[in-house]
Design a protein around this motif. Structure first.
Motif, short mmCIF file in Angstrom:
data_model
loop_
_atom_site.label_atom_id
_atom_site.label_comp_id
_atom_site.label_asym_id
_atom_site.label_seq_id
_atom_site.Cartn_x
_atom_site.Cartn_y
_atom_site.Cartn_z
N UNK A 45 12.52 74.62 44.73
CA UNK A 45 13.28 74.18 46.24
C UNK A 45 14.03 72.64 46.11
N UNK A 46 14.24 72.72 44.26
CA UNK A 46 15.11 70.83 44.28
C UNK A 46 15.92 71.55 44.12
N UNK A 47 17.40 70.88 43.97
CA UNK A 47 18.23 70.82 44.14
C UNK A 47 18.66 70.96 42.11
N UNK B 52 13.20 72.10 54.62
CA UNK B 52 13.91 70.32 54.47
C UNK B 52 13.89 69.85 52.98
N UNK B 53 14.04 68.88 52.90
CA UNK B 53 14.78 68.55 51.64
C UNK B 53 13.80 67.18 51.69
N UNK B 54 13.13 66.62 50.76
CA UNK B 54 13.00 65.25 50.70
C UNK B 54 14.09 64.15 50.02
N UNK B 55 13.83 63.24 50.52
CA UNK B 55 15.76 62.56 49.52
C UNK B 55 15.07 62.52 48.30
N UNK B 56 16.03 62.66 47.67
CA UNK B 56 15.67 61.82 45.92
C UNK B 56 17.00 61.22 45.44
N UNK B 57 16.99 59.98 45.08
CA UNK B 57 17.58 59.70 43.72
C UNK B 57 17.12 58.85 42.58
N UNK C 16 7.74 71.86 56.30
CA UNK C 16 8.03 71.07 57.20
C UNK C 16 8.96 69.44 56.25
N UNK C 17 9.26 69.54 55.32
CA UNK C 17 9.12 68.37 54.36
C UNK C 17 9.29 67.01 54.06
N UNK C 18 7.95 67.01 54.79
CA UNK C 18 7.18 66.00 54.92
C UNK C 18 6.21 65.92 53.86
N UNK C 19 6.37 64.46 53.25
CA UNK C 19 5.35 64.39 51.82
C UNK C 19 4.39 64.30 52.54
N UNK C 20 2.37 64.62 51.93
CA UNK C 20 1.09 64.09 52.41
C UNK C 20 0.57 64.59 50.90
N UNK C 21 -0.96 63.85 50.71
CA UNK C 21 -1.61 63.55 49.57
C UNK C 21 -2.96 64.90 50.39
N UNK C 22 -3.29 65.96 49.16
CA UNK C 22 -4.68 66.28 49.60
C UNK C 22 -4.97 66.55 48.40
#
Length: 594
Positions: free
Chosen positions: A313-315, A23-28, A393-399
């Protein structure tokens, strides 16, 4: 009927490939404002599709030709033909309207060299460069040509580009049709910079030699894992051959380019390679790439060189716009710090070196950790294979991710005063000349005593790599011999700007040496042999006349019973001690002058 059935069969595969993408993380991002209106007469073919498609070779050529014809600030030049006979086109842009190499080299402005499509499915650089040059010539960015001159190859691997289909890269989001990674001979151009077997890389090296650019940028798209970064790029940061250039890129270039990308709505990052091949839980690997790769080749030449790896994986649209921002800021940064760049290059060219590292290993412990903008994932057990696989899973995390650096030298070679190569090895001599390496060519015979490497044991690869049978492992010893070199033989001094590259290409221990690539494989063939009916009386005579040889033989029989019981090995042992034995066998034909 067969064609219809094929289309019915293939269409669902394309659909499935898109449906199973993570799944994509929305971007604009703000960079979307760089797209022109559909009514703009200079809209690029890619923009016509809202950057979901990329034009064919012919469509690209017609557009860049029209652009070049519309302005005296541009010139379109063919760099030669590909393996299938297509022109490799380069656009030159200069406010001076003079495009010869001498003028561009003498300019007080930096010369920036971009190219796209060295892997033709990874074509972002082509569409981004077309947009940027359009905005320079027919938009509001002509001031960029007051800052720098530009060289731009839209498509380097032109034959691979035309092997286009929806099935080029299964893990890449667009364009709708992508070219192929390798060229028409199935050679990977970004493994070719040391051996120069492809028309595309030969064109790049000739541009570097002729125009001497101040920055070289090679635009790719990644493979691999998911993360938030969309524009990742790198250079030889540690463990390279141009420390002053690396310092400039790290301390000045990267911070300014990263800031511009962030300002325009992108997330820049370093080159990313998951240590475990799946996710970044085990760390990010900073490999020591060899000079067969573009940016490492540039480092060996003391040319500031960047490898862009946009995230697959980004458009396509997002990647192209980010590449545009990178290119524009690269021009501005190089212009602002041109004197510092020149000083760094000169400092690296004038390094005093007695030895050179030609092989590296990983540090024993991670260098540090990085704040990693990751994407959540989980591991699931496959019902098909029974093994585990990663689900993104398409969810942003910090590591916090360890940085694993491969920059510890494990093989270092002393640098001789010069190398000598005999005239019969013309292919190797020609490749050195293509690299732009200076050499003295003999016009009459010359007798010299030189040091050579003689192979004592070796193992070849099991199958060809990039069309060549490489030497996988070997042991060698140094020998001295007097050699008569004929006219056409060459002396290659190491005290020149490309001295490090010379050592990399000619020292056998270097992983990118001509020896390891297989250009001297014929030295492993033995073409004269002994006859036992000759050897028997000859051995008897040798033993009678040489008491030391007799002692050596008796000792060997005693220490090696298997040898004593093998007549063939005994004959062979004596044969190698006669002047009849081939003195060139396994001797690498690169002589060292100290």
């Amino acid at each position: 009927m067969k064609k219809i059935l094929l289309l019915v069969f293939l269409f669902p595969i394309v659909s499935i490939a898109q449906e199973v993408m993570p799944p994509l993380i929305p971007w604009n991002g703000k960079s979307e404002t760089l797209l022109v209106e559909k009514s703009n007469p200079w809209i690029t073919p890619g923009e016509l599709s809202n950057l979901t498609e990329s034009p064919t070779y012919e469509e690209t050529y017609q557009w860049i030709k029209k652009l070049a014809d519309s302005s005296p600030l541009l010139q379109l030049k063919s760099l030669g033909k590909s393996e299938q006979g297509r022109d490799i086109w380069m656009l030159l842009a200069s406010a001076s309207q003079t495009f010869d190499a001498a003028s561009l080299k003498a300019s007080e402005k930096p010369l920036i060299f971009f190219h796209g499509g060295i892997h033709a499915g990874e074509i972002d650089g082509k569409d981004a460069g077309m947009m940027l040059l359009r905005d320079i010539i027919h938009g509001n960015k002509v001031d960029l040509l007051e800052m720098a001159d530009i060289l731009f190859i839209p498509i380097l691997n032109v034959d691979g580009h035309e092997r286009r289909s929806p099935y080029g890269r299964v893990n890449q989001r667009g364009p709708a049709e992508m070219g192929w990674r390798t060229n028409a001979q199935n050679l990977n151009l970004n493994r070719d910079f040391s051996k120069i077997e492809t028309a595309g890389v030969r064109a790049v090296v000739e541009v570097i030699n002729e125009y001497q650019p101040d920055l070289y940028v090679d635009v790719h798209v990644t493979d691999g894992a998911d993360y938030q970064y969309d524009i990742t790029y790198g250079y030889v940061k540690t463990g390279g051959y141009s420390p002053a250039v690396s310092e400039f890129l790290s301390d000045t270039f990267q911070p300014e380019v990263d800031q511009a990308l962030e300002d325009w709505g992108h997330i820049p990052g370093p080159l990313l390679f998951a240590a475990n091949g799946r996710d970044f839980s085990a760390g990010n690997v900073a490999f020591s790439f060899s000079p067969r790769f573009s940016h490492t080749y540039g480092d060996a030449r003391h040319l500031p060189s960047i490898l862009i790896e946009n995230h697959s994986l980004k458009p396509f649209r997002q990647r192209v716009l980010g590449t545009y921002v990178f290119m524009e800021q690269a021009i501005k940064t190089m212009a602002s710090h041109f004197e510092a760049v020149q000083q760094a290059i000169e400092k690296d060219q004038n390094q005093a070196k007695e030895s050179l590292a030609v092989k590296f290993k990983f540090r024993d412990a991670p260098a540090d950790t990085m704040d990693f903008k990751g994407v959540a994932s989980r591991k699931e057990k496959s019902e098909i294979t029974g093994g585990e696989y990663v689900v993104w899973e398409g969810k942003a995390i910090s590591q916090q991710v360890p940085s694993l650096l491969m920059d510890v030298p494990v093989q270092t070679v002393p640098i001789p005063k010069a190398y000598w190569i005999s005239s019969e090895w013309g292919e190797v001599i020609e490749k050195l000349q293509i690299h732009g390496i200076e050499m003295e060519i003999l016009t009459e015979s010359k007798e010299l005593k030189l040091e050579y490497s003689k192979v004592t044991d070796f193992k070849m690869v099991a199958q060809p790599y990039e069309g060549l049978m490489r030497v996988q492992d070997f042991d060698s010893e140094k020998i001295y011999r007097t050699q008569t070199l004929l006219p056409g033989s060459v002396r290659v001094k190491t005290d020149q700007d490309l001295g490090e590259l010379i050592v990399i290409l000619l020292e056998p221990e270097s992983v990118d040496s001509f020896f390891q690539w297989g250009y001297f494989n014929s030295i492993f063939s033995q073409t004269e042999y002994m006859e036992t009916y000759i050897m028997e009386p000859m051995i008897a005579q040798m033993l009678e006349e040489d008491p030391d040889l007799k002692k050596e033989f008796e000792a060997k029989k005693e220490s090696e019973p298997e040898f004593a019981q093998n007549p063939r090995r005994v004959y062979r042992w004596f044969y190698e001690k006669t002047p009849y034995f081939d003195q060139n066998w396994k001797v690498i034909p690169v002589g060292r002058e100290w």
